[in-house]
Design a protein around this motif. Structure first.
Motif, PDB file in Angstrom:
ATOM      1  N   ALA A 112       0.831  -1.211   0.000  1.00 24.45           N
ATOM      2  CA  ALA A 112       0.000   0.000   0.000  1.00 24.45           C
ATOM      3  C   ALA A 112       0.864   1.259   0.000  1.00 24.45           C
ATOM      4  CB  ALA A 112      -0.924  -0.003   1.214  1.00 24.45           C
ATOM      5  N   HIS A 113       1.938   1.245   0.805  1.00 27.02           N
ATOM      6  CA  HIS A 113       2.811   2.423   0.849  1.00 27.02           C
ATOM      7  C   HIS A 113       3.451   2.679  -0.522  1.00 27.02           C
ATOM      8  CE1 HIS A 113       5.645   5.395   2.419  1.00 27.02           C
ATOM      9  NE2 HIS A 113       6.499   4.839   1.580  1.00 27.02           N
ATOM     10  N   GLU A 114       4.005   1.635  -1.119  1.00 24.67           N
ATOM     11  CA  GLU A 114       4.689   1.830  -2.408  1.00 24.67           C
ATOM     12  C   GLU A 114       3.680   2.201  -3.510  1.00 24.67           C
ATOM     13  OE1 GLU A 114       7.730   2.169  -2.289  1.00 24.67           O
ATOM     14  OE2 GLU A 114       8.237   1.130  -0.435  1.00 24.67           O
ATOM     15  N   TYR A 115       2.496   1.627  -3.437  1.00 26.53           N
ATOM     16  CA  TYR A 115       1.451   1.963  -4.418  1.00 26.53           C
ATOM     17  C   TYR A 115       1.106   3.451  -4.334  1.00 26.53           C
ATOM     18  CZ  TYR A 115      -3.264   2.071  -6.455  1.00 26.53           C
ATOM     19  OH  TYR A 115      -4.374   2.387  -7.191  1.00 26.53           O
ATOM     20  N   GLU A 116       0.903   3.931  -3.114  1.00 20.74           N
ATOM     21  CA  GLU A 116       0.567   5.350  -2.942  1.00 20.74           C
ATOM     22  C   GLU A 116       1.746   6.243  -3.300  1.00 20.74           C
ATOM     23  OE1 GLU A 116      -2.377   6.438  -2.503  1.00 20.74           O
ATOM     24  OE2 GLU A 116      -3.367   4.541  -2.020  1.00 20.74           O
ATOM     25  N   GLU A 117       2.952   5.785  -3.018  1.00 17.19           N
ATOM     26  CA  GLU A 117       4.121   6.584  -3.396  1.00 17.19           C
ATOM     27  C   GLU A 117       4.262   6.656  -4.909  1.00 17.19           C
ATOM     28  OE1 GLU A 117       7.517   6.143  -0.933  1.00 17.19           O
ATOM     29  OE2 GLU A 117       8.896   6.964  -2.417  1.00 17.19           O
ATOM     30  N   GLY A 118       3.884   5.599  -5.585  1.00 21.71           N
ATOM     31  CA  GLY A 118       3.890   5.617  -7.045  1.00 21.71           C
ATOM     32  C   GLY A 118       2.890   6.614  -7.593  1.00 21.71           C
ATOM     33  N   LYS A 119       1.755   6.752  -6.929  1.00 27.26           N
ATOM     34  CA  LYS A 119       0.730   7.690  -7.389  1.00 27.26           C
ATOM     35  C   LYS A 119       1.151   9.142  -7.192  1.00 27.26           C
ATOM     36  CE  LYS A 119      -3.474   6.900  -5.903  1.00 27.26           C
ATOM     37  NZ  LYS A 119      -4.513   6.400  -4.954  1.00 27.26           N
TER      38      LYS A 119
END
Lengths: 157, 115
Positions: A112-119
């Motif tokens: 979830a953290h990396e997904y949001e950081e990608g966004k």
């Protein structure tokens, strides 16, 4: 005669060695969980220079829990096995919650953290956004992310 | 999940897949650590409590976790870059770090008091 186990004192190094030994299983496990959470196929895995530049969802030699690469490609790494991953940077409440958290919830939190950081392209923004991510992560992972996002209050007192 | 600062001399391209072109000047590294770092119980250098790992010709230290930034690590990176011309990268997130993004500690004391 008993054989002495060669266990590194550094938990990060211990986690990396374990990850190298079990990288194939973790690759399958990480890739499956990324798919289950709805990460698009073209954002699963990144080039791992440590193992022949293969494209992999799990990078055993890296120690940060996970990472994000160009194309918003997500990979997990040996940091998911490190009980001290958040020490000494975060306060004891968040650090000890991570220490007690089972692997599958740690993986959800990292994804979830990396997904949001990608966004957003921004780590600090991702810390805040991940706590309310639209990804269907486990409740324990969400609580972990909320504790991390709230840790600043503990430090600012 | 967390971010590390890695300082070194790398081949051009994506920092995640770049090779080490030449090792850091350890005389400079050790002098800066004497100035900036504390020591853990085993006598190893730490910056804001985070261990500094020296391996494969590069220096690595924890930078960001949650909303906390390791300013002592930033100071070390800035001084090392200024003295050696090394690159500062976030390898796991495929990013070159522009020194302008790092604040360091300014006039604030580090070292023993920086833990």
């Amino acid at each position: 005669m008993k054989r002495k186990l060669d266990v590194p004192e550094d938990p990060a190094e211990h986690a990396a060695r374990f990850s190298i030994d079990w990288r194939d299983r973790m690759e399958a496990h990480a890739r499956r969980r990324l798919r289950e959470l709805g990460i698009p196929e073209d954002q699963i895995g990144a080039l791992d220079e440590s193992f022949g530049h293969r494209e992999a969802a799990f990078h055993p030699r890296e120690e940060t829990g996970g990472g994000i690469s160009p194309g918003r490609r997500i990979n997990l790494n040996s940091g998911v096995f490190n009980p001290d991953l958040l020490r000494p940077m975060l306060g004891e409440e968040a650090a000890s919650m991570w220490e007690r958290l089972p692997l599958r919830h740690r993986m959800d939190a990292v994804i979830a953290h990396e997904y949001e950081e990608g966004k957003s392209g921004d780590h600090e923004r991702a810390v805040i956004d991940a706590a309310s991510t639209e990804l269907p992560i486990s409740e324990r992972a969400r609580e972990m992310l909320q504790a991390i996002a709230g840790d600043v209050k503990e430090r600012s007192r | 999940m967390i971010h590390l600062l890695t300082m070194g001399h790398f081949t051009p391209g994506n920092p995640k897949t770049a090779a080490v072109e030449k090792p850091l000047d350890m005389d400079v590294v050790n002098r800066l650590l004497t100035e900036l770092a504390a020591e853990d119980a085993a006598g190893k250098p730490t910056l804001d409590g985070a261990p500094v790992k020296l391996k494969g010709g590069v220096a690595v230290v924890a930078w960001k976790a949650g909303l906390h930034r390791n300013r002592a690590a930033e100071e070390f990176a800035l001084r090392l870059q200024a003295e050696t011309g090394c690159a500062i990268v976030d390898r796991e997130h495929s990013q070159m770090i522009d020194p302008g993004r790092l604040e360091g500690v300014g006039d604030h004391a580090v070292g023993r008091s920086g833990g």
